[in-house]
Design a protein around this motif. Structure first.
Motif, PDB file in Angstrom:
ATOM      1  N   LYS A   1       0.833  -1.211   0.000  1.00 33.62           N
ATOM      2  CA  LYS A   1       0.000   0.000   0.000  1.00 33.62           C
ATOM      3  C   LYS A   1       0.867   1.261   0.000  1.00 33.62           C
ATOM      4  N   LEU A   2       1.881   1.268  -0.867  1.00 36.67           N
ATOM      5  CA  LEU A   2       2.760   2.424  -1.005  1.00 36.67           C
ATOM      6  C   LEU A   2       2.171   3.398  -2.011  1.00 36.67           C
ATOM      7  N   GLU A   3       2.672   4.632  -2.022  1.00 31.17           N
ATOM      8  CA  GLU A   3       2.207   5.618  -2.991  1.00 31.17           C
ATOM      9  C   GLU A   3       2.801   5.383  -4.370  1.00 31.17           C
ATOM     10  N   LYS A   4       3.963   4.746  -4.430  1.00 26.46           N
ATOM     11  CA  LYS A   4       4.597   4.451  -5.714  1.00 26.46           C
ATOM     12  C   LYS A   4       5.416   3.182  -5.591  1.00 26.46           C
ATOM     13  N   ASP A   5       5.693   2.570  -6.734  1.00 22.77           N
ATOM     14  CA  ASP A   5       6.549   1.392  -6.746  1.00 22.77           C
ATOM     15  C   ASP A   5       7.965   1.758  -6.315  1.00 22.77           C
ATOM     16  N   VAL A   6       8.651   0.807  -5.696  1.00 29.48           N
ATOM     17  CA  VAL A   6      10.083   0.957  -5.410  1.00 29.48           C
ATOM     18  C   VAL A   6      10.828   0.357  -6.600  1.00 29.48           C
ATOM     19  N   THR A   7      11.540   1.208  -7.331  1.00 28.70           N
ATOM     20  CA  THR A   7      12.173   0.784  -8.578  1.00 28.70           C
ATOM     21  C   THR A   7      13.627   1.234  -8.641  1.00 28.70           C
ATOM     22  N   ILE A   8      14.327   0.676  -9.613  1.00 31.67           N
ATOM     23  CA  ILE A   8      15.638   1.211  -9.973  1.00 31.67           C
ATOM     24  C   ILE A   8      15.624   1.398 -11.487  1.00 31.67           C
ATOM     25  N   THR A   9      15.974   2.589 -11.932  1.00 31.93           N
ATOM     26  CA  THR A   9      15.928   2.915 -13.350  1.00 31.93           C
ATOM     27  C   THR A   9      17.313   2.807 -13.970  1.00 31.93           C
ATOM     28  N   GLU A  10      17.340   2.844 -15.303  1.00 28.38           N
ATOM     29  CA  GLU A  10      18.624   2.835 -15.990  1.00 28.38           C
ATOM     30  C   GLU A  10      19.444   4.071 -15.632  1.00 28.38           C
ATOM     31  N   VAL A  11      18.766   5.190 -15.379  1.00 27.57           N
ATOM     32  CA  VAL A  11      19.472   6.405 -14.947  1.00 27.57           C
ATOM     33  C   VAL A  11      20.091   6.191 -13.571  1.00 27.57           C
ATOM     34  N   ASP A  12      19.336   5.545 -12.666  1.00 26.96           N
ATOM     35  CA  ASP A  12      19.865   5.229 -11.330  1.00 26.96           C
ATOM     36  C   ASP A  12      21.103   4.342 -11.435  1.00 26.96           C
ATOM     37  N   ILE A  13      20.987   3.310 -12.257  1.00 23.94           N
ATOM     38  CA  ILE A  13      22.101   2.369 -12.412  1.00 23.94           C
ATOM     39  C   ILE A  13      23.327   3.085 -12.955  1.00 23.94           C
ATOM     40  N   ASP A  14      23.106   3.968 -13.932  1.00 19.89           N
ATOM     41  CA  ASP A  14      24.218   4.728 -14.499  1.00 19.89           C
ATOM     42  C   ASP A  14      24.872   5.613 -13.440  1.00 19.89           C
ATOM     43  N   ASN A  15      24.048   6.270 -12.596  1.00 18.27           N
ATOM     44  CA  ASN A  15      24.586   7.100 -11.507  1.00 18.27           C
ATOM     45  C   ASN A  15      25.430   6.264 -10.557  1.00 18.27           C
ATOM     46  N   PHE A  16      24.935   5.057 -10.242  1.00 21.40           N
ATOM     47  CA  PHE A  16      25.666   4.224  -9.294  1.00 21.40           C
ATOM     48  C   PHE A  16      26.942   3.667  -9.910  1.00 21.40           C
ATOM     49  N   ILE A  17      26.883   3.317 -11.187  1.00 21.83           N
ATOM     50  CA  ILE A  17      28.088   2.823 -11.854  1.00 21.83           C
ATOM     51  C   ILE A  17      29.173   3.896 -11.846  1.00 21.83           C
ATOM     52  N   ARG A  18      28.781   5.154 -12.058  1.00 18.89           N
ATOM     53  CA  ARG A  18      29.773   6.235 -12.010  1.00 18.89           C
ATOM     54  C   ARG A  18      30.330   6.415 -10.601  1.00 18.89           C
ATOM     55  N   ALA A  19      29.483   6.229  -9.590  1.00 19.59           N
ATOM     56  CA  ALA A  19      29.948   6.346  -8.199  1.00 19.59           C
ATOM     57  C   ALA A  19      30.944   5.238  -7.866  1.00 19.59           C
ATOM     58  N   LYS A  20      30.607   4.000  -8.223  1.00 17.20           N
ATOM     59  CA  LYS A  20      31.527   2.892  -7.931  1.00 17.20           C
ATOM     60  C   LYS A  20      32.789   3.009  -8.789  1.00 17.20           C
ATOM     61  N   GLY A  21      32.633   3.539 -10.013  1.00 17.71           N
ATOM     62  CA  GLY A  21      33.788   3.758 -10.880  1.00 17.71           C
ATOM     63  C   GLY A  21      34.735   4.796 -10.313  1.00 17.71           C
ATOM     64  N   ALA A  22      34.182   5.813  -9.654  1.00 13.86           N
ATOM     65  CA  ALA A  22      35.020   6.834  -9.021  1.00 13.86           C
ATOM     66  C   ALA A  22      35.880   6.219  -7.919  1.00 13.86           C
ATOM     67  N   ILE A  23      35.291   5.308  -7.134  1.00 15.26           N
ATOM     68  CA  ILE A  23      36.040   4.652  -6.056  1.00 15.26           C
ATOM     69  C   ILE A  23      37.155   3.782  -6.634  1.00 15.26           C
ATOM     70  N   TYR A  24      36.804   2.917  -7.566  1.00 19.88           N
ATOM     71  CA  TYR A  24      37.798   1.990  -8.108  1.00 19.88           C
ATOM     72  C   TYR A  24      38.921   2.737  -8.820  1.00 19.88           C
ATOM     73  N   SER A  25      38.582   3.733  -9.621  1.00 22.39           N
ATOM     74  CA  SER A  25      39.620   4.486 -10.342  1.00 22.39           C
ATOM     75  C   SER A  25      40.469   5.298  -9.386  1.00 22.39           C
ATOM     76  N   GLY A  26      39.871   5.778  -8.287  1.00 24.17           N
ATOM     77  CA  GLY A  26      40.650   6.494  -7.277  1.00 24.17           C
ATOM     78  C   GLY A  26      41.674   5.595  -6.611  1.00 24.17           C
ATOM     79  N   ILE A  27      41.243   4.369  -6.267  1.00 27.73           N
ATOM     80  CA  ILE A  27      42.172   3.401  -5.664  1.00 27.73           C
ATOM     81  C   ILE A  27      43.319   3.102  -6.626  1.00 27.73           C
ATOM     82  N   THR A  28      42.959   2.802  -7.868  1.00 26.38           N
ATOM     83  CA  THR A  28      43.964   2.439  -8.875  1.00 26.38           C
ATOM     84  C   THR A  28      44.961   3.568  -9.098  1.00 26.38           C
ATOM     85  N   THR A  29      44.452   4.791  -9.225  1.00 26.62           N
ATOM     86  CA  THR A  29      45.331   5.928  -9.497  1.00 26.62           C
ATOM     87  C   THR A  29      46.244   6.222  -8.319  1.00 26.62           C
ATOM     88  N   LEU A  30      45.713   6.115  -7.102  1.00 23.62           N
ATOM     89  CA  LEU A  30      46.530   6.361  -5.912  1.00 23.62           C
ATOM     90  C   LEU A  30      47.679   5.359  -5.836  1.00 23.62           C
TER      91      LEU A  30
END
Length: 643
Positions: A502-531
């Motif tokens: 009985k929520l007001e909207k579905d709980v979803t993950i969109t392709e835009v969300d996934i792209d945002n998260f991939i960039r966030a995790k990519g920032a961490i991994y590339s930061g580790i590698t570069t350091l």
């Protein structure tokens, strides 16, 4: 003037024609989640027009069905006539994170005990610098008619050996009535300052020498956590956390810095962190324990460099502009009364020193509590927060950098995202044949959103189940009602259908969300590698990896490796160290030796600016893939995908 009424809050405010609706809501103290600070990027500030009309345009964040029902983005709407606005629960989703919560649990207590043990094993003294003494004074007479304050000084000189005694005006005003009420028996709280000098910061009636308390506080961009400490025993009496009320001005530090440059913006941000966040946390702990604010006489806090500036009300705009210069890294002497913090007004506020514009005191405190500074092993320390700070080294040297991960790890810029609070989905499994999800929810409550650890699990499961490709795009020809596409062709996976709870909207993950998260995790991994590359080293040279930050509490290490956020190393090397910033503040609160070590750590960390490091951007782009463009960097994942 026009009238804007908000429901269900039933608040009404008068505004001028043409005012932006999200600014009107802020004036009315109505919380609307706006991670992008009203730039029209995140689409989270949806509201519904019940009566009247707004000057608003339809954007890609508003579906046709929603537009027809009267939904608009608050940041994209201007008031042109009297209106009634409904604030849907999802439009204030971050309020789930604003609830004040207890911080407890055997795991957290064990982490605190280990940090304390480490200080003691390194020969540091573990006791507070604040002292309490009960003094019984001779009442004045005609023959002994010196002033009340001189009477105190005489007693302290003759009995405790202090030649110089100081107190400030607010305390001086308390002395005459207090002495008479207490029949000249009082307890003084004081701080020795050098040879035979002390400063009195509190005075109480009778003998209260058994009560002495302090506050350790971590100011995160998304969340704020605090603990109330018995300064004699080092015992944690109460712990609590809540969301950072500044989130209504933007989910990340850059948006808040920009907001601070607006008229009254800096004052509003300062008010949000102190009056709307910190003081309510303190009040909760006082109410839970029966301790009064005047008994709290020591205060240690840490935050990233931007949070430190906003906490003190210092203009932060130059932090975001090259050459990225902070106003300070080690702040001046501060009294609680200067900031309006609800502890004893004479309390000295110790703000942990920062290292650089994007490596703050929270990382300094984290390095202290994690013990890297005393280790022979090579340790990689990662704080999975909005800034994504990384430290690598041991007792010989410490290198650090910051990568702009954004708020995705704490649910920001994710359509159904929220911080790790009650009702947040923190774990997900997906059936490989039916594509149906199984979820774990914090507090065993009905789900209302997804927190960072849940998003990691979800993206990993979507990849392994063949629901998304390695770019994070949904596969279109799968036979499941969980996958759907909007009129713009943007896909989403439904984790929870609204009808089920009985929520007001579905709980979803969109392709835009996934792209945002991939960039966030990519920032961490590339930061580790570069350091590591800057030191001529690679992952094989890492002995241990410590994960800090709120996301780590329920983080699935294996899934974090599978999506390419952490390097593909033996999982036994990776461990969670809790809220290391809060623990560092606790150690500093309890030990002058720890404070000196903290400042030594701050001075000795070498900052690496990733943006000028050769190959960083190439590595970042390569990391924005599941798990990575070069699959050979993740042999364990390659095997799974082949299967």
């Amino acid at each position: 003037m026009l009238k804007v009424k908000f429901v269900p809050q039933n608040k009404e405010i008068e505004v001028a024609i043409g005012e932006n609706l999200i600014e009107v809501a802020r004036k009315a103290e109505i919380f609307i989640d706006a991670p992008c600070n009203g730039n029209g990027v995140c689409g989270k500030c949806k509201v519904k027009v019940l009566q009247g009309k707004l000057d608003a345009e339809k954007t890609r964040h508003i579906k046709d069905e929603e537009w027809n029902e009267g939904y608009v983005l608050a940041c994209n709407a201007k008031v042109i006539e009297d209106v009634v606005i409904e604030i849907p629960s999802n439009a204030s989703a971050a309020m789930h994170g604003m609830k004040i919560e207890d911080l407890s649990g055997e795991r957290e207590n064990k982490i605190f005990e280990n940090a304390k043990k480490q200080v003691l094993e390194n020969g540091m003294e573990f006791k507070t610098y604040v002292k309490k003494d009960c003094i019984k004074l001779d009442p004045p007479t005609i023959d002994d008619n010196i002033s009340d304050f001189e009477r105190i000084k005489r007693h302290l000189r003759n009995n405790l050996g202090y030649d110089s005694v100081f107190c400030r005006l607010p305390l001086l005003r308390k002395i005459p009535p207090l002495f008479r009420e207490a029949n000249f028996e009082v307890t003084i709280t004081h701080i020795p300052r050098g040879h035979k000098k002390t400063t009195i910061i509190n005075m109480e009636k009778g003998n209260t020498t058994n009560r002495l308390y302090g506050i350790a506080l971590d100011i995160g961009t998304t969340s704020v956590a605090a603990c109330l400490v018995d300064l004699y025993e080092g015992r944690l009496i109460a712990k609590a956390s809540s969301g950072n009320a500044q989130i209504k001005y933007g989910a990340d530090v850059i948006n808040r810095i920009i907001y601070s440059t607006k008229r009254n913006g800096l004052a509003e941000l300062n008010h949000a962190i102190i009056e709307e966040t910190i003081n309510p946390l303190l009040e909760k702990m006082y109410n839970d324990t029966g301790i009064s604010r005047d008994e709290v006489v020591s205060f240690v806090t840490a935050g990233n460099t931007t949070m430190s500036h906003l906490f003190l009300g210092v203009y932060p705009d130059y932090l975001r502009m090259e050459p990225y210069i902070p106003a300070f890294v080690k702040p001046p002497f501060i009294k609680a009364s200067e900031l309006g913090i609800n502890v004893n007004p004479e309390t000295f506020v110790y703000l942990v020193p920062s290292v650089a514009s994007y490596v703050g005191g929270d990382i300094t405190a984290g390095v202290l509590s994690s013990g890297i500074w005393a280790s022979d092993e090579m340790i990689l320390f990662i704080d999975l927060g909005t800034n994504g700070e990384i430290v690598f080294g041991n007792k010989e040297y410490l290198m650090t950098c910051a990568c702009s991960a954004g708020p995705a790890f704490e649910g920001g810029e994710i359509s159904s995202g929220m911080r790790a609070a009650g009702g947040a989905i923190e774990g997900v499994k997906i059936n490989r044949k039916t594509y149906e999800p199984e979820i774990e929810v914090i507090g065993n409550q009905d789900p209302v959103g997804i927190c960072g650890s849940g998003i990691i699990d979800l993206i990993c499961e979507l990849m392994l189940a063949g629901i998304i490709d390695r770019r994070g795009k949904l596969i279109r020809d799968l036979n499941t009602s969980r996958i759907r596409f909007d009129e713009h062709g943007i896909g989403e996976y439904v984790v929870v259908f609204k009808e089920q709870y009985k929520l007001e909207k579905d709980v979803t993950i969109t392709e835009v969300d996934i792209d945002n998260f991939i960039r966030a995790k990519g920032a961490i991994y590339s930061g580790i590698t570069t350091l590591l590359n800057s030191l001529g080293m690679d992952f094989t040279m890492i002995d241990k990896i410590y994960i800090a930050g709120g996301i780590g509490n329920s983080l699935d290490i294996g899934n974090s490796i599978k999506i390419g956020m952490l390097p593909d190393v033996d999982e036994s090397k990776i461990s969670y160290v809790g809220n290391s910033s809060l623990m560092g503040c606790y150690l500093t609160l309890m030990s002058e030796d720890a404070r000196r070590k903290l400042e030594e750590v701050s001075n000795n960390m070498t900052y690496v600016e990733l943006s000028v490091e050769p190959g960083y951007m190439d590595e970042f782009v390569s990391s924005c893939f599941l798990p990575h463009t070069d699959i050979e960097k993740f042999p364990s994942v390659e095997k799974l995908l082949r299967r």
